[in-house]
Design an enzyme around this catalytic site. Sequence first.
Site, PDB file in Angstrom:
ATOM      1  N   ASN A 177      -1.600   4.683  37.446  1.00 12.12           N
ATOM      2  CA  ASN A 177      -0.608   3.758  38.002  1.00 12.12           C
ATOM      3  C   ASN A 177      -0.167   4.167  39.406  1.00 12.12           C
ATOM      4  O   ASN A 177       0.849   3.664  39.914  1.00 12.12           O
ATOM      5  CB  ASN A 177       0.605   3.660  37.077  1.00 12.12           C
ATOM      6  CG  ASN A 177       0.317   2.817  35.844  1.00 12.12           C
ATOM      7  OD1 ASN A 177      -0.465   1.880  35.913  1.00 12.12           O
ATOM      8  ND2 ASN A 177       0.936   3.151  34.722  1.00 12.12           N
ATOM      9  N   HIS A 209      -1.323  -3.875  35.228  1.00 13.54           N
ATOM     10  CA  HIS A 209      -1.026  -2.511  34.771  1.00 13.54           C
ATOM     11  C   HIS A 209       0.001  -2.502  33.647  1.00 13.54           C
ATOM     12  O   HIS A 209       0.040  -1.552  32.858  1.00 13.54           O
ATOM     13  CB  HIS A 209      -0.564  -1.652  35.951  1.00 13.54           C
ATOM     14  CG  HIS A 209      -1.691  -1.204  36.818  1.00 13.54           C
ATOM     15  ND1 HIS A 209      -2.195   0.085  36.800  1.00 13.54           N
ATOM     16  CD2 HIS A 209      -2.447  -1.880  37.715  1.00 13.54           C
ATOM     17  CE1 HIS A 209      -3.210   0.176  37.654  1.00 13.54           C
ATOM     18  NE2 HIS A 209      -3.376  -0.997  38.226  1.00 13.54           N
ATOM     19  N   ARG A 260      -0.990  -7.045  40.708  1.00 17.96           N
ATOM     20  CA  ARG A 260      -1.434  -5.781  40.134  1.00 17.96           C
ATOM     21  C   ARG A 260      -0.448  -5.264  39.085  1.00 17.96           C
ATOM     22  O   ARG A 260      -0.834  -4.670  38.081  1.00 17.96           O
ATOM     23  CB  ARG A 260      -1.595  -4.736  41.256  1.00 17.96           C
ATOM     24  CG  ARG A 260      -2.216  -3.430  40.782  1.00 17.96           C
ATOM     25  CD  ARG A 260      -2.293  -2.408  41.893  1.00 17.96           C
ATOM     26  NE  ARG A 260      -2.954  -1.190  41.447  1.00 17.96           N
ATOM     27  CZ  ARG A 260      -2.758   0.011  41.966  1.00 17.96           C
ATOM     28  NH1 ARG A 260      -1.903   0.160  42.972  1.00 17.96           N
ATOM     29  NH2 ARG A 260      -3.396   1.067  41.508  1.00 17.96           N
TER      30      ARG A 260
END
Length: 329
Positions: free
Chosen positions: A95, A68, A64
Amino acid sequence: MLRKMNLKLMIFSLIIVQNLLSVTEGQLKVGFYSKTCPTAESIVHSVVQQSIKDNTGNAAVLLRLQFHDCFVEGCDGSILIEVDGGEGEQGAPGNLGVGGFEIIEEAKARVEEACPGVVSCADIVALAARDSVSLVSGPFYEVPTGRRDGRISKKSSASNLPEPDDSIELLKSKFSQKGLSDKDFVLLSGGAHTIGHTACFFVQKRLYNFTEAPAGSSDPEINPKFLPKLKAMCPFGQVSIKIPLDQGTSFIFDDLIFRNIKKGFAVLASDAKLYHNNKTKQILDSYITTTGSRKSFKSDFGKAMVKMGNIGVKTDPEGEIRRVCSAVN
């Protein structure tokens, strides 16, 4: 005359070769550190392997993290920069829950011991994501390296990240703006959720106040057999509880997430929507209804990750090689 022509051709050829080499040097390539820091990838792999041994959930965390990072300012490690007052990318609502920073920092410190000032934090993020996937039965894919680190990290820059409650059209648009196809979207959005957990914060609206249903209702696309279970895992108002994204094999990289989505067992609204758009539905079905689909899912996922890893990269002479990942030099 012939000798003069041959000499001109030789000089012209040398110029072309020199120009081609200069272009290659400015691009990412597999084995970028093979001479300058030959142990870089093995060091990162060792750190990631230990982190997953300590906590299997770290595989999804590192996967992840690259997503991001790449979707804001490009794949330049900007999400790693700590900015006072939470004004950096880490402080952006999109976030929320992103982690793995300490793992990247440890890998960076180890690499710095071996090869000071050579390997970028952005490349370590990309390598760590790859290794984390491969260590939980996912594909091992070659990662082109040579990225340099960005110097800017702003909370405002992370305002347009894909969100679970976005419409399918908006989600597709956000991926398209990054040069990613609908196929990449299905693989990187839904497919990546084969591992990991999410906070109930991202599920509350779908369970208790779905906007496209009567007030207080749940998303009608949730399988009636799954709805009570999902509500039990995420009681009303309990936003910090973590639940598996892939019911059944949340620590193993496999295609069960697509099968769950098809059956109405998706946890996130964004995953469920993949099966209610003709184009993304066809793509999703192709990975669970054809011979050899499991193999192709893993192979295509690796290709999509490499493609994502090229978003907005900075190469020499842009950016820098940070000494530590949490601060610019």
